[in-house]
Design a protein around this motif. Structure first.
Motif, PDB file in Angstrom:
ATOM      1  N   TYR A   1      28.175  12.693 -30.711  1.00 46.94           N
ATOM      2  CA  TYR A   1      28.240  11.437 -29.972  1.00 46.94           C
ATOM      3  C   TYR A   1      29.574  10.748 -30.217  1.00 46.94           C
ATOM      4  N   PRO A   2      30.059   9.997 -29.229  1.00 50.14           N
ATOM      5  CA  PRO A   2      31.389   9.375 -29.352  1.00 50.14           C
ATOM      6  C   PRO A   2      31.382   8.086 -30.166  1.00 50.14           C
ATOM      7  N   PHE A   3      31.121   8.210 -31.462  1.00 50.96           N
ATOM      8  CA  PHE A   3      31.253   7.046 -32.330  1.00 50.96           C
ATOM      9  C   PHE A   3      31.795   7.457 -33.677  1.00 50.96           C
ATOM     10  N   ARG A   4      32.342   6.468 -34.362  1.00 47.09           N
ATOM     11  CA  ARG A   4      32.931   6.670 -35.687  1.00 47.09           C
ATOM     12  C   ARG A   4      32.585   5.464 -36.537  1.00 47.09           C
ATOM     13  N   GLY A   5      32.850   5.553 -37.842  1.00 43.48           N
ATOM     14  CA  GLY A   5      32.577   4.414 -38.699  1.00 43.48           C
ATOM     15  C   GLY A   5      32.979   4.685 -40.130  1.00 43.48           C
ATOM     16  N   VAL A   6      32.815   3.649 -40.947  1.00 46.56           N
ATOM     17  CA  VAL A   6      33.120   3.762 -42.370  1.00 46.56           C
ATOM     18  C   VAL A   6      31.795   3.758 -43.140  1.00 46.56           C
ATOM     19  N   ILE A   7      31.666   4.665 -44.103  1.00 44.70           N
ATOM     20  CA  ILE A   7      30.438   4.811 -44.895  1.00 44.70           C
ATOM     21  C   ILE A   7      30.329   3.661 -45.894  1.00 44.70           C
ATOM     22  N   PHE A   8      29.154   2.990 -45.905  1.00 43.99           N
ATOM     23  CA  PHE A   8      28.948   1.930 -46.898  1.00 43.99           C
ATOM     24  C   PHE A   8      27.785   2.209 -47.836  1.00 43.99           C
ATOM     25  N   ASP A   9      27.004   3.269 -47.586  1.00 41.46           N
ATOM     26  CA  ASP A   9      25.925   3.634 -48.501  1.00 41.46           C
ATOM     27  C   ASP A   9      25.519   5.074 -48.199  1.00 41.46           C
ATOM     28  N   VAL A  10      24.898   5.725 -49.199  1.00 40.80           N
ATOM     29  CA  VAL A  10      24.464   7.115 -49.051  1.00 40.80           C
ATOM     30  C   VAL A  10      23.065   7.257 -49.636  1.00 40.80           C
ATOM     31  N   ASP A  11      22.176   7.938 -48.909  1.00 39.14           N
ATOM     32  CA  ASP A  11      20.861   8.314 -49.422  1.00 39.14           C
ATOM     33  C   ASP A  11      20.898   9.815 -49.720  1.00 39.14           C
ATOM     34  N   PRO A  12      20.357  10.275 -50.865  1.00 42.77           N
ATOM     35  CA  PRO A  12      20.401  11.706 -51.182  1.00 42.77           C
ATOM     36  C   PRO A  12      19.641  12.569 -50.174  1.00 42.77           C
ATOM     37  N   THR A  13      18.574  12.013 -49.587  1.00 42.06           N
ATOM     38  CA  THR A  13      17.816  12.684 -48.527  1.00 42.06           C
ATOM     39  C   THR A  13      17.372  11.619 -47.530  1.00 42.06           C
ATOM     40  N   PHE A  14      16.792  12.047 -46.428  1.00 38.63           N
ATOM     41  CA  PHE A  14      16.335  11.139 -45.369  1.00 38.63           C
ATOM     42  C   PHE A  14      15.425  10.054 -45.935  1.00 38.63           C
ATOM     43  N   ASP A  15      15.675   8.797 -45.546  1.00 37.13           N
ATOM     44  CA  ASP A  15      14.912   7.676 -46.097  1.00 37.13           C
ATOM     45  C   ASP A  15      14.539   6.656 -45.021  1.00 37.13           C
ATOM     46  N   LYS A  16      14.157   7.157 -43.860  1.00 38.39           N
ATOM     47  CA  LYS A  16      13.663   6.293 -42.776  1.00 38.39           C
ATOM     48  C   LYS A  16      12.256   6.764 -42.413  1.00 38.39           C
ATOM     49  N   THR A  17      11.675   6.178 -41.374  1.00 34.86           N
ATOM     50  CA  THR A  17      10.307   6.537 -40.980  1.00 34.86           C
ATOM     51  C   THR A  17      10.262   7.860 -40.228  1.00 34.86           C
ATOM     52  N   GLU A  18       9.086   8.453 -40.200  1.00 33.25           N
ATOM     53  CA  GLU A  18       8.875   9.688 -39.425  1.00 33.25           C
ATOM     54  C   GLU A  18       9.164   9.436 -37.944  1.00 33.25           C
ATOM     55  N   GLU A  19       8.770   8.270 -37.452  1.00 36.60           N
ATOM     56  CA  GLU A  19       9.026   7.925 -36.046  1.00 36.60           C
ATOM     57  C   GLU A  19      10.519   7.897 -35.768  1.00 36.60           C
ATOM     58  N   TRP A  20      11.287   7.364 -36.704  1.00 38.63           N
ATOM     59  CA  TRP A  20      12.740   7.308 -36.546  1.00 38.63           C
ATOM     60  C   TRP A  20      13.289   8.729 -36.439  1.00 38.63           C
ATOM     61  N   TRP A  21      12.852   9.596 -37.342  1.00 34.22           N
ATOM     62  CA  TRP A  21      13.338  10.979 -37.355  1.00 34.22           C
ATOM     63  C   TRP A  21      12.971  11.696 -36.060  1.00 34.22           C
TER      64      TRP A  21
END
Length: 109
Positions: free
Chosen positions: A20-40
């Motif tokens: 996708y045509p977007f870019r950004g600066v990283i401000f946090d990292v999760d070691p593995t997926f940490d959102k809802t199943e619906e989000w995924w």
């Protein structure tokens, strides 16, 4: 494969999305997926990443707007453009020095 391997990208690094045509600066990292199943499940199946990899929180932007993005490591690549990230929250979290984004939290004076 080690379930908790180290992240390929760093906080303060500018990255872009592979598809996708977007870019950004990283401000946090999760070691593995940490959102809802619906989000995924909302990610299109043909590009849906695995959950067992680092996920990055980005101050993101595209041509139209600025927003927060949550992206898997496999869908990111370094941004080599050297262009500044215009997201309005960047200045709250980072100091920019010689084109590098340095976290204000860990910055030593």
């Amino acid at each position: 494969m080690d379930k908790y391997r180290s992240a390929k990208f760093n906080i303060g690094q500018v990255v872009r999305h592979r598809f996708y045509p977007f870019r950004g600066v990283i401000f946090d990292v999760d070691p593995t997926f940490d959102k809802t199943e619906e989000w995924w499940l909302s990610i299109p199946e043909e590009i849906r990443p695995t959950k067992e990899q680092p996920y990055y929180h980005l101050f993101a932007e595209n041509e139209e707007s600025e927003y927060i993005a949550y992206v898997s490591e496999q869908n990111l690549m370094p941004d080599e453009s050297g262009e500044p990230v215009r997201h309005p929250q960047v200045d709250e979290v980072f100091e920019v020095e010689d084109g590098r984004y340095l976290s204000r939290d860990t910055r030593r004076h």
